[in-house]
Design an enzyme around this catalytic site. Structure first.
Site, short mmCIF file in Angstrom:
data_model
loop_
_atom_site.label_atom_id
_atom_site.label_comp_id
_atom_site.label_asym_id
_atom_site.label_seq_id
_atom_site.Cartn_x
_atom_site.Cartn_y
_atom_site.Cartn_z
N ARG A 128 94.58 -8.13 -6.69
CA ARG A 128 94.00 -8.20 -7.67
C ARG A 128 92.61 -9.65 -7.64
O ARG A 128 91.74 -9.28 -8.01
CB ARG A 128 94.49 -7.46 -8.62
CG ARG A 128 94.21 -6.00 -8.58
CD ARG A 128 94.64 -5.66 -10.07
NE ARG A 128 96.09 -6.25 -10.58
CZ ARG A 128 97.27 -5.90 -9.94
NH1 ARG A 128 97.52 -4.83 -9.64
NH2 ARG A 128 97.89 -6.13 -10.80
N ALA A 189 109.22 -5.10 -12.82
CA ALA A 189 110.49 -4.16 -13.80
C ALA A 189 110.46 -2.36 -13.77
O ALA A 189 111.74 -2.41 -14.16
CB ALA A 189 109.15 -3.95 -15.35
N GLU A 190 109.94 -1.99 -12.60
CA GLU A 190 110.66 -0.41 -12.20
C GLU A 190 111.60 -1.01 -11.54
O GLU A 190 112.94 0.56 -11.92
CB GLU A 190 109.61 -0.26 -11.70
CG GLU A 190 108.32 0.93 -12.73
CD GLU A 190 107.66 0.08 -13.49
OE1 GLU A 190 107.25 -1.09 -12.88
OE2 GLU A 190 107.87 0.58 -14.48
N ASP A 312 107.55 2.70 -20.67
CA ASP A 312 106.35 1.79 -19.02
C ASP A 312 105.02 1.32 -19.89
O ASP A 312 104.25 1.54 -19.21
CB ASP A 312 106.14 3.20 -18.39
CG ASP A 312 105.87 2.40 -16.79
OD1 ASP A 312 105.57 0.90 -17.06
OD2 ASP A 312 105.09 3.10 -16.17
N LYS A 339 98.24 0.12 -22.07
CA LYS A 339 97.97 1.39 -22.29
C LYS A 339 98.83 2.40 -23.59
O LYS A 339 98.35 3.75 -22.81
CB LYS A 339 99.90 1.56 -21.07
CG LYS A 339 99.40 1.50 -19.82
CD LYS A 339 101.46 1.89 -18.91
CE LYS A 339 100.81 1.75 -17.08
NZ LYS A 339 102.59 1.87 -16.98
N VAL A 549 96.78 6.61 -5.81
CA VAL A 549 96.04 7.08 -4.48
C VAL A 549 95.27 8.55 -4.21
O VAL A 549 95.04 9.37 -3.70
CB VAL A 549 97.08 6.62 -2.87
CG1 VAL A 549 98.20 6.99 -3.49
CG2 VAL A 549 96.64 7.37 -2.03
N CYS A 615 107.38 6.30 -2.61
CA CYS A 615 105.96 6.17 -1.40
C CYS A 615 105.72 7.26 -0.55
O CYS A 615 104.41 7.38 -0.20
CB CYS A 615 107.24 5.51 -0.82
SG CYS A 615 106.90 3.21 -1.54
N HIS A 616 106.51 8.57 -0.12
CA HIS A 616 105.97 9.53 0.42
C HIS A 616 106.10 10.79 -0.63
O HIS A 616 105.72 11.45 -0.01
CB HIS A 616 107.49 9.51 1.48
CG HIS A 616 107.71 8.97 2.72
ND1 HIS A 616 106.72 8.05 3.34
CD2 HIS A 616 108.61 7.28 2.67
CE1 HIS A 616 107.51 7.03 3.78
NE2 HIS A 616 108.56 6.60 3.43
N MET A 654 108.39 -0.03 6.32
CA MET A 654 110.12 0.98 5.45
C MET A 654 110.82 0.50 6.09
O MET A 654 110.88 -0.14 7.46
CB MET A 654 109.87 2.29 6.85
CG MET A 654 111.43 3.68 6.98
SD MET A 654 111.56 3.53 4.56
CE MET A 654 112.61 4.15 4.69
#
Ligand code: CA
Length: 685
Positions: A128, A189-190, A312, A339, A549, A615-616, A654
């Site tokens: 960022r 944190a996740e 979260d 949030k 995304v 991710c996928h 990956m």
């Protein structure tokens, strides 16, 4: 930055004399003005005093220049501009320097982040922004380093590792510089880490201090009084085994007047409070604003926005300092729209809550009790206590996320991308910590039938909020959630990108759209404005990626479009043109036949949700950022095993999951993806 009466008069003249077709050279010159720090100035109001571009002439705005970054990943960085040079960090924590007037590349720096670091990142390889001071450009890298570069040449001056790289820490945030110290937080944190912010000497990279946001090893004495106090608010010792969280991954603000640093801290790890502090407790300093002394890192005050956080609800969203007339007198305040959906105003010196009001619909609390400063909580939202699924507003994406916001002292309004989100929360049955997995202890991917509850659709809009009166003044509805950060200017303008690829400029007073352009990708990061050689520019980095995304629609029925990551710079009369957007490439599904048992497919689907979906994509449908596994050649033969456990594509991002998944588990995941691919192929999707 300077803002003189002369410039105001000149700009007013420009509006009055804004003859149609007048060449930009006829405009009164804008005084040379940089964008020196992340939020424009240390108070991070993201307000530009420039007004050569204004509500009377912005229709003549055009592209001055652009530069393709070419990494095909998200761009979230706020550019920094000083002395005619624009510095931008990109995906993989690289840094580029450009001539701010012409766009000519001056230098680039690649910290060579190991690509398999991506497995630790919740949300792409984004960065960022950089910090600039004393001839040095400082960038923090995805794998946890802090690196100082010579601003003239891009040459590395020093580099320090700020995290235990064996743990799933990452850094995506911009460093800030206060009194010769570089401040940096971290994320993770996740996956399960203990958050902290560190300060390093700008001169040589020596660690000056570190402030943890959650308590440490319960078998040892607390590190300091702040940690001793925090420990009283946690139960059991699970947090220590599972990280605790509280990662301050974005907001750090230095208040020059009070000589305080404010940080916004992250959510709990795991999300589900029962799995880190069974029996409850506030869990300090999760989801809080914490004030620290910049010289020592000593705790001064805190305000916890979400006690006992379990959804979260990070408080890492941008912090802003301002002087506001609250309750009939001028107060020096912090503004925050995290949030959890409430807009907070705190006294910056003491942390006293001055006002709070929800800016989107919320149901986890019915309000904030002004006497105690605590939320009036809704017990039904606490899924970890009721044992039942709960539809909670906002969802984990929040009422406002990391996207920068701005405040115009002229209009007295705060501008930000608000979003209405809802999410089903339910304790993950049989939760255990898994390496390289999303360890939320919440059934995030709906693997339990109980979570099959409809939720209201998301809604996103540009919101103009009067912070003194705590009320909405206007809004501009957008097609999706996850819209871009904002810039406010003295030209009575607000600049904001939309998730789907439009960049819009609005009149700050009433939200009328004055200008828009299809920028071919999400303009998520906040725009900045600067002036060089008498000309005002507006710059923004554009690129699909990050957490949102999905909303930039890289993939549709026609196929997948490539990510165009670009720096775009505008000026009045700009004539540059973007090349046409490439046509979508069809996603060809050619899976092997589905031969696995239903039981194996089900088991694979569960593991896919835990390890792969972030991710996928859910249901093995990629958003377009990372490979769509349904179309992967690795489904054939034993390539899948070689990639997932053998690390064959480690250098492409990956990571090997050999430590996390057995051969049989990988077979199940492959069986699930093959089943999904065959299903979608049959359905023609
Ligand atoms: Ca989080």
């Amino acid at each position: 930055m300077q803002w003189g009466r002369g410039a105001l008069v000149a700009a007013l003249f420009a509006v009055g004399a804004g003859a149609i077709g007048a060449p930009p050279s006829s405009l009164p010159p804008a005084p040379d003005t940089g964008w020196l720090v992340h939020g424009g100035t240390n108070d991070e109001q993201r307000f530009s005093p420039l007004d050569q571009i204004n509500d009377g002439n912005v229709d003549r705005l055009g592209l001055a220049w652009y530069q393709d970054i070419g990494l095909a990943r998200g761009l979230e960085a706020t550019p920094i501009v000083a002395d005619g040079v624009l510095y931008l960090s990109t995906a993989w924590s690289m840094v580029r320097a450009f001539d701010a007037r012409t766009g000519k590349p001056l230098w680039s720096f690649d910290p060579e982040v190991p690509r398999d670091t991506l497995v630790k990142a919740c949300c792409d390889a984004v960065n960022r922004g950089v910090a600039l001071s004393d001839g040095k450009v400082v960038v923090a890298t995805l794998d946890g380093r802090l690196i100082a570069l010579d601003a003239k040449s891009g040459r590395q001056l020093w580099s320090v590792v700020t995290v235990d790289q064996a743990q799933p820490y990452t850094i995506t945030g911009a460093p800030r510089i206060a009194k010769g110290k570089v401040l940096i937080g971290n994320a993770g944190a996740e996956l399960g880490v203990r958050g902290y912010v560190s300060a390093y000497d700008l001169a040589d990279g020596k660690l000056a201090w570190r402030f943890y946001t959650v308590p440490g090893d319960p078998a040892k004495a607390p590190e300091n009084a702040a940690m001793a106090r925090a420990r009283q608010t946690w139960k059991g010792d699970l947090w220590w085994k599972r990280g605790g969280g509280g990662t301050p991954w974005d907001a750090i603000v230095y208040d020059e007047r009070l000589d305080l640093v404010f940080i916004g801290t992250g959510n709990g790890a795991p999300w589900n409070q029962a799995e880190r502090s069974p029996g409850g407790g506030d869990n300090l300093y999760l989801s809080s604003i914490v004030a620290l002394r910049p010289d020592t890192g000593e705790y001064v005050w805190h305000y916890q926005e979400t006690p006992g956080e379990t959804w979260d609800y990070t408080s890492t969203q941008p912090l802003m300092i301002a002087d506001l007339a609250v309750g009939g007198r001028t107060r020096h305040v912090i503004m925050h729209a995290p949030k959890n959906g409430f807009f907070y105003i705190l006294d910056a010196a003491t942390g006293e809550l001055l006002s709070a009001r929800n800016f989107v619909p919320v149901n986890w609390a019915s309000g904030i009790d002004m006497k105690s400063g605590r939320p009036i909580a809704n017990p039904k939202a606490r899924y970890e206590q009721t044992g039942k699924p709960a539809v909670v507003l906002p969802g984990s994406r929040g009422g406002h996320n990391w996207m920068p916001w701005s405040y115009s002292p002229r209009t007295g309004l705060v501008y930000f991308p608000a979003q209405e989100t809802a999410e089903v929360f339910f304790a993950e049955p049989g939760f255990r910590m898994r390496r390289n997995a999303y360890n939320t202890a919440d059934d995030l991917f709906g693997l339990s039938p109980q979570t099959n509850i409809p939720t209201p659709p998301g809604k996103g809009y540009l919101l103009a909020w009067n912070p003194v009166e705590q009320r909405e003044v206007w809004r501009v509805p957008h097609a999706d959630v996850g819209n871009g950060g904002t810039l406010a200017t003295a030209g009575n303008l607000v600049v904001e990108g939309e998730a789907r690829g439009m960049l819009g400029i609005y009149r700050a007073t009433d939200g009328k759209r004055l200008w828009a352009m299809d920028v071919q990708g999400s303009a998520m990061s906040g725009a900045v404005s600067y002036a060089v050689g008498g000309q005002q520019y507006i710059a923004i980095s554009v690129g699909c990626g990050g957490d949102y995304v999905g909303t930039c629609r890289l993939v549709d029925a026609q196929g997948r479009r490539p990510i165009l990551d670009r720096l775009m710079v505008f000026k009045l009369g700009g004539q540059a043109q973007l090349p046409p957007r490439p046509a979508p490439q069809p996603i060809a599904l050619d899976p092997p036949p589905a031969t696995a048992t239903a039981q194996q497919v089900k088991a694979g689907g569960h593991l896919f949700g835990l390890y792969c979906a972030i991710c996928h994509g859910g249901e093995a449908r990629s958003s377009g950022l990372n490979p769509d596994l349904r179309a992967s050649p690795a489904l054939h033969g034993d390539l899948f095993e070689q990639v997932v456990r053998g690390g064959l594509l480690k250098d492409a991002g990956m990571a090997s999951f050999a430590d996390a998944l057995t051969r049989d588990e990988v077979s199940s995941i492959r069986a699930y993806v093959i089943a999904r691919a065959n299903e979608d192929k049959r359905a023609g999707k």
